[in-house]
Motif scaffolding. Structure first.
Motif, short mmCIF file in Angstrom:
data_model
loop_
_atom_site.label_atom_id
_atom_site.label_comp_id
_atom_site.label_asym_id
_atom_site.label_seq_id
_atom_site.Cartn_x
_atom_site.Cartn_y
_atom_site.Cartn_z
N SER A 40 0.68 -1.01 0.06
CA SER A 40 -0.16 -0.30 0.03
C SER A 40 1.13 1.10 -0.10
O SER A 40 1.81 1.11 0.61
CB SER A 40 -0.80 0.13 1.43
N VAL A 41 0.49 2.52 -0.64
CA VAL A 41 1.01 3.69 -0.62
C VAL A 41 0.06 4.15 -0.05
O VAL A 41 -0.57 4.85 -0.96
CB VAL A 41 1.65 3.55 -1.81
N ALA A 42 0.73 5.39 0.95
CA ALA A 42 0.25 6.49 1.47
C ALA A 42 0.25 8.32 0.68
O ALA A 42 1.77 8.80 0.73
CB ALA A 42 -0.27 6.35 2.86
N LEU A 43 -0.52 8.69 -0.28
CA LEU A 43 -0.50 10.24 -0.83
C LEU A 43 -0.44 10.71 0.10
O LEU A 43 0.28 11.94 -0.61
CB LEU A 43 -1.50 10.14 -1.70
N GLY A 44 -1.40 10.84 0.65
CA GLY A 44 -1.14 11.86 1.50
C GLY A 44 -2.88 13.08 1.56
O GLY A 44 -3.25 12.76 0.43
N LYS A 45 -2.82 14.24 2.22
CA LYS A 45 -3.49 14.87 2.26
C LYS A 45 -3.03 15.98 1.01
O LYS A 45 -1.60 16.87 1.29
CB LYS A 45 -4.42 15.35 2.95
N LYS A 46 -3.65 15.99 -0.36
CA LYS A 46 -3.04 16.87 -1.06
C LYS A 46 -4.56 17.43 -2.15
O LYS A 46 -5.47 17.06 -1.84
CB LYS A 46 -2.13 16.27 -2.12
N PRO A 47 -4.38 18.19 -2.79
CA PRO A 47 -5.28 19.22 -3.45
C PRO A 47 -5.48 18.03 -4.82
O PRO A 47 -4.63 16.75 -5.86
CB PRO A 47 -4.57 19.99 -4.11
N LYS A 48 -6.55 17.29 -5.45
CA LYS A 48 -6.99 16.94 -6.14
C LYS A 48 -6.11 16.19 -7.53
O LYS A 48 -6.16 15.58 -8.30
CB LYS A 48 -8.57 16.80 -6.90
N VAL A 49 -5.64 17.70 -7.54
CA VAL A 49 -5.03 17.89 -8.92
C VAL A 49 -3.55 17.66 -9.33
O VAL A 49 -2.57 16.78 -9.94
CB VAL A 49 -4.39 19.49 -9.51
N GLU A 50 -3.05 17.03 -7.59
CA GLU A 50 -1.66 16.88 -7.24
C GLU A 50 -1.40 15.66 -6.76
O GLU A 50 -0.60 14.48 -7.74
CB GLU A 50 -1.09 17.76 -6.50
N LEU A 51 -3.35 15.28 -6.46
CA LEU A 51 -3.16 13.86 -6.10
C LEU A 51 -3.01 12.77 -7.72
O LEU A 51 -3.39 11.62 -7.22
CB LEU A 51 -4.12 13.47 -5.59
N ALA A 52 -4.05 12.99 -8.87
CA ALA A 52 -4.04 12.26 -9.71
C ALA A 52 -2.54 12.44 -9.57
O ALA A 52 -2.27 11.54 -10.73
CB ALA A 52 -4.71 12.88 -11.03
N GLN A 53 -1.40 12.83 -10.40
CA GLN A 53 0.09 13.10 -10.82
C GLN A 53 0.73 12.05 -9.47
O GLN A 53 0.74 11.14 -10.66
CB GLN A 53 0.25 14.33 -10.99
N LEU A 54 0.26 12.02 -8.91
CA LEU A 54 0.44 10.95 -7.60
C LEU A 54 0.25 9.30 -7.73
O LEU A 54 1.43 8.40 -7.83
CB LEU A 54 1.09 11.52 -6.58
N ILE A 55 -1.14 9.45 -8.74
CA ILE A 55 -1.92 8.09 -8.12
C ILE A 55 -1.36 7.51 -9.42
O ILE A 55 -0.58 6.37 -9.92
CB ILE A 55 -2.67 7.99 -8.68
N VAL A 56 -1.17 8.06 -10.84
CA VAL A 56 -0.56 8.06 -11.95
C VAL A 56 1.60 8.03 -11.84
O VAL A 56 1.58 7.32 -12.71
CB VAL A 56 -0.72 8.93 -13.09
#
Length: 407
Positions: free
Chosen positions: A383-399
């Protein structure tokens, strides 16, 4: 960290520039703000200073640093300049090269890339002179972030609304990513992406289950993460299809958008395209139930309680898991408790490759918020915790995370 110089001019949409400043700082940009005199009739410098934590510039002749000529230094400092909102007046001034205030002087004295987000009455925007001025600026290299359709301050419902702050941030992310510079120090686009040439399908937003011509069953999903994913995948070179429920978000450029309303319509749209896609991001919040019948006329108020019978809607993620051959399947789990247990269970039951989970019981994130806090759960039990961030940044991190795992 990239430097953004935000120029705010005198329109009612200036209030949205405060939100834009917040969105930019949340996306890890360093922001400095310039205000025209007319902008200060609508908003105050203190609001921008508090959010950006930088000095706000309002006067060409007020030099904050005696070692610099401020309107020249600001243009050199910025990686990009955004004029939002941009009035018809500022567009006209820039088109003829005027330099009679802090904003116009700075823009004339720099070769930094410039983005203009117009906001005005529809007739002002469509006026032949305004369109002529816009064409001149486009020829000079200015990038325009087109205004949207909607309710305007003048009372018209038409084109002229300044683009939403989240979409402006996404446009800047796209610009920096395409320049191979990266929008933030934490998230950069690979030079050669795993997604290049692949067909990605993304679902987004809520569904709407009709009870009668007036009432329907839905949820609070805004569609923001799905749209951000679609744009991120497009920027990585993927061919993207976005199947979207009812949202207020504009169609992303360069993405095939299929607009639907009900869970059944979303199921049919996804099923029809599933065989020809390589990866699916099922980010939509699909209604689990729909009324057993749609009444032809408005259900009238009556005495006593009301009972409505519902039936299950198609389980889209389950269907995709049961019928996948080569596809990589990314599901989402919006939970209010026992997040990890439910995510792991869903991962197995739906035969998904990844489940991205979040706690929608926290009203500061999720659904209508611009932020979220995701954890990605994979088939190999990692598992990978991405943390609390803006959704536009989370989309980048997911990809980003899937660049190294998919295939």
């Amino acid at each position: 960290m990239k430097n953004i110089l935000l120029a705010v001019t005198g329109g009612i949409a200036a209030y949205k520039a405060i939100d834009l400043t917040s969105k930019l700082t949340q996306a890890n940009y360093n922001v400095r703000v310039m205000l025209t005199d007319n902008a200060q009739e609508f908003v105050q410098p203190l609001a921008f200073q508090a959010i950006s934590r930088n000095v706000v510039y309002t006067n060409t002749f007020k030099e904050e640093n005696p070692e610099q000529i401020q309107h020249v230094a600001l243009g050199d400092w910025a990686d990009a300049i955004v004029i939002a909102p941009a009035t018809a007046n500022i567009i006209a001034k820039l088109s003829v090269g005027m330099a009679d205030d802090m904003v116009t002087s700075t823009l004339l004295a720099t070769e930094t890339p410039k983005f203009i987000a117009p906001a005005m009455n529809v007739h002002m925007y469509e006026n032949a002179r305004t369109q002529h001025n816009i064409s001149i600026l486009k020829g000079d290299g200015y990038e325009f972030i087109e205004p949207g359709d909607g309710y305007l301050a003048c009372g018209y419902v038409a084109k002229g609304r300044m683009e939403e702050p989240l979409q402006i941030v996404a446009r800047l992310n796209e610009y920096f990513n395409s320049s191979s510079q990266g929008a933030t120090s934490e998230s950069t686009t690979p030079t050669s992406s795993t997604f290049k040439g692949q067909h990605a399908l993304v679902t987004a937003g809520p569904t709407m289950e009709e009870l009668d011509p007036v009432r329907y069953l839905s949820n609070r999903s805004s569609g923001k993460i799905g749209y951000a994913l679609a744009e991120t995948l497009r920027d990585r070179g993927a061919q993207v299809t976005l199947v979207s429920g009812p949202t207020s978000l504009p169609d992303p450029e360069g993405v095939e958008v299929i607009r639907i309303e009900s869970a059944q319509e979303m199921f049919e749209a996804v099923k029809q395209r599933y065989e020809n896609v390589d990866i699916v991001f099922k980010a939509a919040a699909v209604s689990d139930y729909t009324p057993t019948e749609m009444l032809p006329h408005k259900l009238k108020k009556q005495e006593g309680e009301l009972s409505v019978t519902f039936k299950r809607t198609p389980d889209i993620l389950k269907y995709l898991g049961e019928h996948k051959s080569h596809q990589y399947l990314v599901g989402f789990a919006a939970e209010t408790r026992d997040i990890e247990r439910y995510a792991q269970d869903k991962l197995e039951r739906k035969n998904a490759d990844v489940i991205i989970a979040n706690n929608v019981g926290d009203r500061s994130i999720g659904f209508s918020s611009d932020n979220n806090d995701y954890t990605m759960y994979f088939k190999d039990q990692s598992s990978v915790a991405l943390g609390k961030k803006p959704k536009v940044e989370l989309a980048q991190l997911i990809v980003d995370e899937l660049e190294t795992r998919w295939k």
